[in-house]
Design an enzyme around this catalytic site. Structure first.
Site, PDB file in Angstrom:
ATOM      1  N   GLY A  80      -4.199  74.029  15.916  1.00 60.45           N
ATOM      2  CA  GLY A  80      -4.011  73.763  16.897  1.00 60.45           C
ATOM      3  C   GLY A  80      -2.338  72.660  16.559  1.00 60.45           C
ATOM      4  O   GLY A  80      -1.906  71.927  17.522  1.00 60.45           O
ATOM      5  N   ILE A 129      -7.920  81.943  18.381  1.00 61.74           N
ATOM      6  CA  ILE A 129      -9.165  80.814  18.447  1.00 61.74           C
ATOM      7  C   ILE A 129      -8.347  80.390  19.131  1.00 61.74           C
ATOM      8  O   ILE A 129      -8.856  79.141  19.736  1.00 61.74           O
ATOM      9  CB  ILE A 129      -9.557  80.893  17.264  1.00 61.74           C
ATOM     10  CG1 ILE A 129      -8.101  79.481  16.823  1.00 61.74           C
ATOM     11  CG2 ILE A 129     -10.155  81.271  16.045  1.00 61.74           C
ATOM     12  CD1 ILE A 129      -8.106  79.071  14.877  1.00 61.74           C
ATOM     13  N   ASP A 130      -6.870  79.781  19.888  1.00 63.59           N
ATOM     14  CA  ASP A 130      -6.020  78.905  20.038  1.00 63.59           C
ATOM     15  C   ASP A 130      -6.533  78.543  21.089  1.00 63.59           C
ATOM     16  O   ASP A 130      -6.274  77.359  21.819  1.00 63.59           O
ATOM     17  CB  ASP A 130      -4.561  78.686  19.448  1.00 63.59           C
ATOM     18  CG  ASP A 130      -4.335  78.711  18.078  1.00 63.59           C
ATOM     19  OD1 ASP A 130      -5.314  78.200  17.436  1.00 63.59           O
ATOM     20  OD2 ASP A 130      -3.709  79.820  17.763  1.00 63.59           O
ATOM     21  N   HIS A 188      -9.600  75.812   7.667  1.00 64.07           N
ATOM     22  CA  HIS A 188      -9.785  78.254   8.055  1.00 64.07           C
ATOM     23  C   HIS A 188     -11.185  78.345   8.426  1.00 64.07           C
ATOM     24  O   HIS A 188     -11.495  78.932   8.620  1.00 64.07           O
ATOM     25  CB  HIS A 188      -9.144  78.828   6.527  1.00 64.07           C
ATOM     26  CG  HIS A 188      -7.898  78.733   6.739  1.00 64.07           C
ATOM     27  ND1 HIS A 188      -6.258  77.965   6.338  1.00 64.07           N
ATOM     28  CD2 HIS A 188      -7.286  79.644   7.843  1.00 64.07           C
ATOM     29  CE1 HIS A 188      -5.690  78.814   6.423  1.00 64.07           C
ATOM     30  NE2 HIS A 188      -5.998  79.591   7.662  1.00 64.07           N
ATOM     31  N   ILE A 189     -12.037  77.077   7.838  1.00 63.99           N
ATOM     32  CA  ILE A 189     -13.486  76.963   8.389  1.00 63.99           C
ATOM     33  C   ILE A 189     -13.780  77.377   9.866  1.00 63.99           C
ATOM     34  O   ILE A 189     -14.405  78.268  10.488  1.00 63.99           O
ATOM     35  CB  ILE A 189     -14.927  76.036   7.432  1.00 63.99           C
ATOM     36  CG1 ILE A 189     -14.522  74.997   8.630  1.00 63.99           C
ATOM     37  CG2 ILE A 189     -15.051  76.159   6.051  1.00 63.99           C
ATOM     38  CD1 ILE A 189     -15.673  73.708   8.483  1.00 63.99           C
ATOM     39  N   MET A 224     -20.817  52.102  17.165  1.00 66.45           N
ATOM     40  CA  MET A 224     -20.968  51.756  15.310  1.00 66.45           C
ATOM     41  C   MET A 224     -20.166  52.671  15.088  1.00 66.45           C
ATOM     42  O   MET A 224     -20.060  52.757  13.484  1.00 66.45           O
ATOM     43  CB  MET A 224     -22.395  52.492  15.330  1.00 66.45           C
ATOM     44  CG  MET A 224     -23.394  51.273  16.330  1.00 66.45           C
ATOM     45  SD  MET A 224     -25.401  51.690  15.554  1.00 66.45           S
ATOM     46  CE  MET A 224     -25.068  53.288  16.602  1.00 66.45           C
TER      47      MET A 224
HETATM   48  P1  ATP Z   1      -2.381  83.447  16.128  1.00 57.95           P
HETATM   49  O1  ATP Z   1      -2.386  83.576  17.673  1.00 57.95           O
HETATM   50  O2  ATP Z   1      -3.289  83.910  15.918  1.00 57.95           O
HETATM   51  O3  ATP Z   1      -1.332  82.884  15.426  1.00 57.95           O
HETATM   52  P2  ATP Z   1      -0.413  86.305  16.807  1.00 57.95           P
HETATM   53  O4  ATP Z   1      -1.022  87.255  17.182  1.00 57.95           O
HETATM   54  O5  ATP Z   1       0.204  85.530  17.487  1.00 57.95           O
HETATM   55  O6  ATP Z   1      -2.032  84.796  16.338  1.00 57.95           O
HETATM   56  P3  ATP Z   1       1.368  86.400  14.752  1.00 57.95           P
HETATM   57  O7  ATP Z   1       1.554  86.306  13.636  1.00 57.95           O
HETATM   58  O8  ATP Z   1       2.828  85.397  15.730  1.00 57.95           O
HETATM   59  O9  ATP Z   1      -0.114  86.055  15.274  1.00 57.95           O
HETATM   60  O10 ATP Z   1       2.011  86.959  15.587  1.00 57.95           O
HETATM   61  C1  ATP Z   1       1.343  89.013  14.807  1.00 57.95           C
HETATM   62  C2  ATP Z   1       2.720  90.059  14.469  1.00 57.95           C
HETATM   63  O11 ATP Z   1       3.343  90.377  15.389  1.00 57.95           O
HETATM   64  C3  ATP Z   1       4.047  89.300  13.110  1.00 57.95           C
HETATM   65  O12 ATP Z   1       3.687  89.890  11.901  1.00 57.95           O
HETATM   66  C4  ATP Z   1       4.954  90.626  13.781  1.00 57.95           C
HETATM   67  O13 ATP Z   1       4.232  91.672  12.617  1.00 57.95           O
HETATM   68  C5  ATP Z   1       4.551  90.458  15.417  1.00 57.95           C
HETATM   69  N1  ATP Z   1       5.106  89.893  16.240  1.00 57.95           N
HETATM   70  C6  ATP Z   1       4.980  88.449  16.380  1.00 57.95           C
HETATM   71  N2  ATP Z   1       5.807  88.547  17.237  1.00 57.95           N
HETATM   72  C7  ATP Z   1       6.928  89.273  17.386  1.00 57.95           C
HETATM   73  C8  ATP Z   1       7.875  89.597  18.231  1.00 57.95           C
HETATM   74  N3  ATP Z   1       8.575  87.789  19.295  1.00 57.95           N
HETATM   75  N4  ATP Z   1       8.145  91.141  18.695  1.00 57.95           N
HETATM   76  C9  ATP Z   1       8.075  91.705  17.786  1.00 57.95           C
HETATM   77  N5  ATP Z   1       6.884  91.267  17.074  1.00 57.95           N
HETATM   78  C10 ATP Z   1       6.402  90.381  17.457  1.00 57.95           C
END
Ligand code: ATP
Length: 319
Positions: free
Chosen positions: A170, A126-127, A249-250, A214
């Site tokens: 964010g 969503i970011d 979280h909504i 207002m």
């Molecule tokens: P959101 O942007 O919505 O938070 P995201 O994909 O960035 O989603 P993260 O929790 O950062 O969410 O990453 C999801 C999973 O991806 C982590 O739990 C981990 O298993 C894997 N991951 C994240 N960073 C790394 C990294 N540097 N190297 C390898 N695996 C990674």
């Protein structure tokens, strides 16, 4: 390419289901076998794979969340965990993997592709914090959720002539606050990329009151600080009753918007096509309304360009 697999990882985002559906149905249409992986990288390491059919993704395009579930997986951060994951994929005969997730999930996909697994990422977050793509799947739906809340808060804050501070998601990227601030007609938008000057904020509020406003609506991205604390300080200095609302979280839930369903469907198709074309380490995005795919290393190395033009629009129209 005979068999592909799909997983969702990191924070959930509305439209992930539409993306899963597009991946599964495109793969089947092209004569591939397709496996779903439950609970992201964690489920992959644990071998939670199952074969998917057309009906496995029936009636999900309109649903938020992810039918495959999602997880954060500490084990995958280590080389050993990723080797296990690659072995599981080989055991199940998977030639290509589609990862739907955000920045962290893509870093995982990048490392997995270096272990010889053809991997394609779809930006499900969503970011809207991935530089290589104009939009991520889920961002538009979140904006609409925030707008719905802002509209309601406007009614009550106008009636009471209050200042209303709305904290949205964010941490490092202020796009949710910036876009919803413009679309919601906020008086001030506070985002991590720009920070803010507290005295100037109070002056804007007081000037607004003098000019006959207002109510005063402030959209605050969570990365800049807490809404409750800011509301207290603003009330102390301006003397105007100030309330804070943390949407929390909504912002992640809800039926995906038409835009997100279209984006997810178009991107899902492209992901499977890229794997069939033999691409091995890619991420799919949208730029100037064209679906594109980039090398994952290039995409992750791309510096984030802040949209000054939108920030100026937010400031100019809020006066
Ligand atoms: P959101 O942007 O919505 O938070 P995201 O994909 O960035 O989603 P993260 O929790 O950062 O969410 O990453 C999801 C999973 O991806 C982590 O739990 C981990 O298993 C894997 N991951 C994240 N960073 C790394 C990294 N540097 N190297 C390898 N695996 C990674």
């Amino acid at each position: 390419m005979k068999t592909i697999a799909v997983l969702t990882s990191g924070g959930d985002a509305p439209g992930m289901n539409a993306a899963i559906r597009a991946v599964v149905r495109t793969a089947l249409d092209k004569g591939l076998k397709v496996m779903g992986i439950q609970r992201g990288y964690s489920g992959l390491i644990n071998g939670e794979l199952f074969e998917m059919q057309r009906h496995s993704v029936s009636d999900i395009i309109q649903r938020g969340g992810t039918i495959l579930r999602t997880a954060r997986c500490a084990e995958f951060l280590k080389e050993e965990g990723r080797k296990k994951a690659a072995d599981v994929l080989r055991v199940f005969g998977v030639d290509g993997l589609v990862v739907i997730g955000g920045n962290g999930s893509f870093m995982g996909a990048q490392k997995l592709s270096k272990l010889g697994i053809a991997t394609v990422g779809l930006p499900g977050t969503i970011d809207n914090d991935l530089s290589y793509t104009d939009y991520t799947i889920g961002f538009d739906t979140t904006l609409n959720t925030v707008l719905d809340a802002i509209n309601k808060l406007r009614d009550t804050s106008t009636s009471h002539e209050r200042v209303s501070i709305v904290e949205v998601m964010g941490r490092d990227c202020g796009d949710i606050a910036l876009y919803s601030g413009i679309a919601g007609g906020a008086e001030s938008v506070i985002i991590p990329e720009k920070g803010y000057d507290f005295d100037k904020l109070c002056k804007t509020i007081l000037e607004g009151k003098l000019n006959g406003k207002m109510h005063n609506l402030i959209i605050l991205a969570e990365g800049v600080g807490g809404a409750a604390e800011l509301a207290k300080k603003v009330e102390e200095v301006t003397g105007i009753e100030t309330r804070s609302t943390i949407l929390g979280h909504i912002q992640r839930g809800g039926s995906p918007s038409a835009f997100d369903r279209m984006l997810a469907s178009r991107m899902g198709v492209r992901a499977v096509e890229a794997l069939i074309e033999g691409k091995t380490s890619r991420v799919v995005g949208i730029r100037d309304n064209k679906i594109v795919d980039d090398d994952i290393d290039d995409a992750l190395a791309m510096p984030r360009k802040f949209n000054e033009e939108l920030y100026n629009i937010a400031n100019m129209l809020s006066k």
